[in-house]
Design a protein around this motif. Structure first.
Motif, PDB file in Angstrom:
ATOM      1  N   CYS A 101       0.859  -1.192   0.000  1.00 33.90           N
ATOM      2  CA  CYS A 101       0.000   0.000   0.000  1.00 33.90           C
ATOM      3  C   CYS A 101       0.887   1.231   0.000  1.00 33.90           C
ATOM      4  O   CYS A 101       1.880   1.285   0.727  1.00 33.90           O
ATOM      5  CB  CYS A 101      -0.859   0.038   1.263  1.00 33.90           C
ATOM      6  SG  CYS A 101      -2.118  -1.207   1.335  1.00 33.90           S
ATOM      7  N   TYR A 102       0.510   2.209  -0.801  1.00 41.01           N
ATOM      8  CA  TYR A 102       1.251   3.461  -0.873  1.00 41.01           C
ATOM      9  C   TYR A 102       0.313   4.622  -0.563  1.00 41.01           C
ATOM     10  O   TYR A 102      -0.889   4.558  -0.827  1.00 41.01           O
ATOM     11  CB  TYR A 102       1.845   3.661  -2.272  1.00 41.01           C
ATOM     12  CG  TYR A 102       2.921   2.669  -2.600  1.00 41.01           C
ATOM     13  CD1 TYR A 102       4.254   2.930  -2.278  1.00 41.01           C
ATOM     14  CD2 TYR A 102       2.618   1.462  -3.221  1.00 41.01           C
ATOM     15  CE1 TYR A 102       5.254   2.014  -2.568  1.00 41.01           C
ATOM     16  CE2 TYR A 102       3.607   0.543  -3.512  1.00 41.01           C
ATOM     17  CZ  TYR A 102       4.920   0.823  -3.190  1.00 41.01           C
ATOM     18  OH  TYR A 102       5.900  -0.080  -3.461  1.00 41.01           O
ATOM     19  N   LEU A 103       0.890   5.678  -0.029  1.00 46.03           N
ATOM     20  CA  LEU A 103       0.155   6.892   0.281  1.00 46.03           C
ATOM     21  C   LEU A 103       0.881   8.059  -0.362  1.00 46.03           C
ATOM     22  O   LEU A 103       2.078   8.246  -0.137  1.00 46.03           O
ATOM     23  CB  LEU A 103       0.104   7.088   1.807  1.00 46.03           C
ATOM     24  CG  LEU A 103      -0.443   8.413   2.315  1.00 46.03           C
ATOM     25  CD1 LEU A 103      -1.930   8.522   1.995  1.00 46.03           C
ATOM     26  CD2 LEU A 103      -0.199   8.539   3.809  1.00 46.03           C
ATOM     27  N   LEU A 104       0.167   8.829  -1.187  1.00 50.02           N
ATOM     28  CA  LEU A 104       0.738  10.065  -1.709  1.00 50.02           C
ATOM     29  C   LEU A 104       0.603  11.103  -0.622  1.00 50.02           C
ATOM     30  O   LEU A 104      -0.507  11.416  -0.188  1.00 50.02           O
ATOM     31  CB  LEU A 104       0.010  10.528  -2.973  1.00 50.02           C
ATOM     32  CG  LEU A 104       0.344   9.786  -4.249  1.00 50.02           C
ATOM     33  CD1 LEU A 104      -0.491  10.310  -5.412  1.00 50.02           C
ATOM     34  CD2 LEU A 104       1.815   9.882  -4.568  1.00 50.02           C
ATOM     35  N   THR A 105       1.730  11.625  -0.168  1.00 50.13           N
ATOM     36  CA  THR A 105       1.698  12.494   0.997  1.00 50.13           C
ATOM     37  C   THR A 105       2.812  13.514   0.983  1.00 50.13           C
ATOM     38  O   THR A 105       3.838  13.321   0.333  1.00 50.13           O
ATOM     39  CB  THR A 105       1.810  11.650   2.288  1.00 50.13           C
ATOM     40  OG1 THR A 105       1.741  12.505   3.423  1.00 50.13           O
ATOM     41  CG2 THR A 105       3.091  10.865   2.333  1.00 50.13           C
TER      42      THR A 105
END
Length: 93
Positions: free
Chosen positions: A21-25
């Motif tokens: 899982c990736y989060l653009l942050t």
């Protein structure tokens, strides 16, 4: 990975089917803070497991079942720590 202003952070948990899982942050949101807490918890649990492993490995009465259970938990902890290391390494670039 980035979209110009934000980077993709590998989260310390897997998604469906074990996929990452990736989060653009920008690094300062509620999900980023939750990921920080999860990482800290996972690292703490891995440390405690290492202490338990050291004790169990010196116990001549440890059974194969106990050692197999320990090894299973160690594999889980190593998977978590590896994911954290990958995530942090990606953010250093």
């Amino acid at each position: 990975m980035n979209d110009g202003t934000r980077t993709a952070r590998l989260l310390p948990w897997a998604g469906s089917e074990g996929k990452p899982c990736y989060l653009l942050t920008d690094g300062d949101g509620p999900l980023s803070r939750m990921a920080d807490v999860v990482e800290s918890t996972q690292l703490g649990m891995a440390g405690e497991l290492l202490d338990h492993a050291a004790d169990l490995l010196t116990d001549a009465r440890a059974t194969p079942e106990q050692l197999r259970f320990l090894l299973s938990r160690m594999c889980e902890a190593l998977t978590d720590v590896h994911r954290i290391a990958e995530s942090r390494g990606m953010r250093l670039r």
